[in-house]
Design a protein around this motif. Structure first.
Motif, mmCIF file in Angstrom:
data_model
loop_
_atom_site.group_PDB
_atom_site.id
_atom_site.type_symbol
_atom_site.label_atom_id
_atom_site.label_comp_id
_atom_site.label_asym_id
_atom_site.label_seq_id
_atom_site.Cartn_x
_atom_site.Cartn_y
_atom_site.Cartn_z
ATOM 1 N N ARG A 183 -62.741 17.262 0.859
ATOM 2 C CA ARG A 183 -64.032 17.057 1.407
ATOM 3 C C ARG A 183 -64.616 18.377 2.023
ATOM 4 O O ARG A 183 -65.442 18.764 1.779
ATOM 5 N N GLN A 184 -63.692 18.862 2.864
ATOM 6 C CA GLN A 184 -63.997 20.081 3.532
ATOM 7 C C GLN A 184 -64.077 21.315 2.400
ATOM 8 O O GLN A 184 -65.137 22.229 2.482
ATOM 9 N N GLN A 185 -63.359 21.314 1.503
ATOM 10 C CA GLN A 185 -63.345 22.320 0.544
ATOM 11 C C GLN A 185 -64.747 22.267 -0.505
ATOM 12 O O GLN A 185 -65.373 23.315 -0.749
ATOM 13 N N ASP A 227 -50.845 11.204 4.824
ATOM 14 C CA ASP A 227 -50.953 12.199 3.822
ATOM 15 C C ASP A 227 -52.211 12.005 2.903
ATOM 16 O O ASP A 227 -52.854 13.156 2.674
ATOM 17 N N SER A 228 -52.554 10.988 2.230
ATOM 18 C CA SER A 228 -53.626 10.966 1.366
ATOM 19 C C SER A 228 -54.809 11.130 2.252
ATOM 20 O O SER A 228 -55.857 11.568 1.603
ATOM 21 N N ALA A 229 -55.049 10.623 3.448
ATOM 22 C CA ALA A 229 -56.095 10.785 4.216
ATOM 23 C C ALA A 229 -56.419 12.215 4.466
ATOM 24 O O ALA A 229 -57.730 12.602 4.391
ATOM 25 N N LEU A 230 -55.387 13.041 4.743
ATOM 26 C CA LEU A 230 -55.302 14.205 5.343
ATOM 27 C C LEU A 230 -55.921 15.189 3.850
ATOM 28 O O LEU A 230 -56.709 16.289 3.897
ATOM 29 N N GLU A 231 -55.181 14.897 3.003
ATOM 30 C CA GLU A 231 -55.651 15.386 1.419
ATOM 31 C C GLU A 231 -57.083 15.067 0.918
ATOM 32 O O GLU A 231 -57.741 15.976 0.896
ATOM 33 N N GLU A 232 -57.616 13.909 1.530
ATOM 34 C CA GLU A 232 -59.118 13.525 1.102
ATOM 35 C C GLU A 232 -59.848 14.439 2.264
ATOM 36 O O GLU A 232 -60.870 14.985 1.639
ATOM 37 N N ALA A 233 -59.304 14.466 3.456
ATOM 38 C CA ALA A 233 -60.303 15.404 4.283
ATOM 39 C C ALA A 233 -60.417 16.833 3.710
ATOM 40 O O ALA A 233 -61.235 17.565 3.841
ATOM 41 N N ARG A 234 -59.223 17.340 3.385
ATOM 42 C CA ARG A 234 -59.198 18.816 2.972
ATOM 43 C C ARG A 234 -59.896 18.819 1.610
ATOM 44 O O ARG A 234 -60.836 19.912 1.657
ATOM 45 N N LYS A 283 -51.578 8.236 14.611
ATOM 46 C CA LYS A 283 -51.900 8.713 13.344
ATOM 47 C C LYS A 283 -50.509 9.235 12.625
ATOM 48 O O LYS A 283 -49.999 9.933 13.707
#
Length: 70
Positions: A29-31, A20-27, A10
């Motif tokens: 979602r967690q938020q 980066d977009s997947a990481l931002e999406e995961a953040r 990855k």
């Protein structure tokens, strides 16, 4: 054996791309999960404590205070 760098890995944070977009999406979602959990637990925390439970705690405190004196 042929060595090909980054094959099947990855992308690391900080590199541009889909990672980066997947990481931002995961953040995000967690938020959102955190906000919902805080909302649920705030409701529980603000509920009154039943009198029976308060009585049990009071008796336990009295017993503990009595045991500490010996």
């Amino acid at each position: 054996m042929i060595d090909t760098p980054d094959q099947g890995r990855k992308p690391r944070a900080g590199k541009s791309g889909a990672g980066d977009s997947a990481l931002e999406e995961a953040r995000l979602r967690q938020q959102a999960i955190g906000v919902k959990l805080r909302h649920l637990f705030d409701e529980v925390v603000n509920e009154p404590v039943p009198d029976e439970f308060l009585e049990i705690l009071r008796r336990a405190d009295e017993r503990k205070a009595g045991g500490d004196r010996t």
